[in-house]
Design an enzyme around this catalytic site. Sequence first.
Site, PDB file in Angstrom:
ATOM      1  N   LYS A  51     -16.670   5.871  52.383  1.00 59.72           N
ATOM      2  CA  LYS A  51     -16.103   7.184  52.682  1.00 59.72           C
ATOM      3  C   LYS A  51     -15.976   8.059  51.437  1.00 59.72           C
ATOM      4  O   LYS A  51     -15.335   9.106  51.478  1.00 59.72           O
ATOM      5  CB  LYS A  51     -14.745   7.020  53.360  1.00 59.72           C
ATOM      6  N   PRO A  60     -12.798  11.413  59.070  1.00 62.83           N
ATOM      7  CA  PRO A  60     -14.226  11.170  58.894  1.00 62.83           C
ATOM      8  C   PRO A  60     -14.542   9.680  58.769  1.00 62.83           C
ATOM      9  O   PRO A  60     -13.860   8.949  58.068  1.00 62.83           O
ATOM     10  CB  PRO A  60     -14.529  11.913  57.586  1.00 62.83           C
ATOM     11  N   GLU A  61     -15.556   9.256  59.491  1.00 62.17           N
ATOM     12  CA  GLU A  61     -16.023   7.878  59.400  1.00 62.17           C
ATOM     13  C   GLU A  61     -17.167   7.827  58.393  1.00 62.17           C
ATOM     14  O   GLU A  61     -17.626   8.850  57.876  1.00 62.17           O
ATOM     15  CB  GLU A  61     -16.497   7.412  60.781  1.00 62.17           C
ATOM     16  N   ARG A  87      -2.022   3.406  61.799  1.00 58.27           N
ATOM     17  CA  ARG A  87      -2.985   4.131  62.627  1.00 58.27           C
ATOM     18  C   ARG A  87      -2.747   3.818  64.097  1.00 58.27           C
ATOM     19  O   ARG A  87      -2.220   2.763  64.461  1.00 58.27           O
ATOM     20  CB  ARG A  87      -4.410   3.727  62.245  1.00 58.27           C
TER      21      ARG A  87
END
Length: 276
Positions: free
Chosen positions: A51, A2-3, A264
């Site tokens: 977030k 989720p951004e 990532r």
Amino acid sequence: MPEGDTVWNTARVLQRALAGARLTGSDFRVPQLAPTDLTGWTVRESTSRGKHLLLRLTAPPGAPARATAAPPDGGGRDWTLHSHLRMDGAWRAYAPGERWAARPAHLIRVVLRSPGAVAVGYHLHELALIPTAEEESLVGHLGPDLLGTDWDPDEAVRRLSAHPDETIGEALLDQRNLAGVGNLYKCEVLFLRGVNPWAPVRAVPDLPGTVTLAQRLLAANRGRWAQSTTGSLHRGQTSYVYGRRAQPCRRCGTAIRKEELGERVTYWCPACQPAR
């Protein structure tokens, strides 16, 4: 993952479902909060910080939560239920009696019931109930929130510039610099700016332009679940480089590459984003 815009949207879902409601029941399925009972508590608001999701509640007089944390001296009644979605967390709101079909039941971490809705939190992380006055202990380290009222591009640039030798790809993901950028927006922003993800922060020619573009992209997707950086919502046309390994660059036709950067994966065009 989720951004920031996804978490912002989630907070609004809970706001519409629960704000102003008095809870008729709660069920925490994590050890540290298992004894907690929020029956009779009132939901004041649901909001996000980067977030992090913050559900603010008010306890009824004389009925503190049976939680691991005791009410502060003076009988403070304002509390915050904090959660982080990380890679796989989610909140869903259901009508009373509706089947909870979003995720398998074993992933449920908390259930909040009200007369008009049931909020179910799946695979939530960093779940904690703390006095609202102490929220900064959980989110005070974050940089300016790209979708918050505190958004300050100058402060974001200052924080990024304080780590001149860090790669820009990793620096954008560091929530202490600016809060809300995830892997999708990292890749897309750097492509649109023509910046190589492995370039050190000190070599990025226009940091203000980079953070401003990041904020614009998140804001453009706020309020909808389908994320697009290209302006198109058609399947397969929503991104320039993210998720497009080996496909032709939309600008120059070069094959998009995918490699690890830090912990990532990163997508980029080696022609449009050359190493300098």
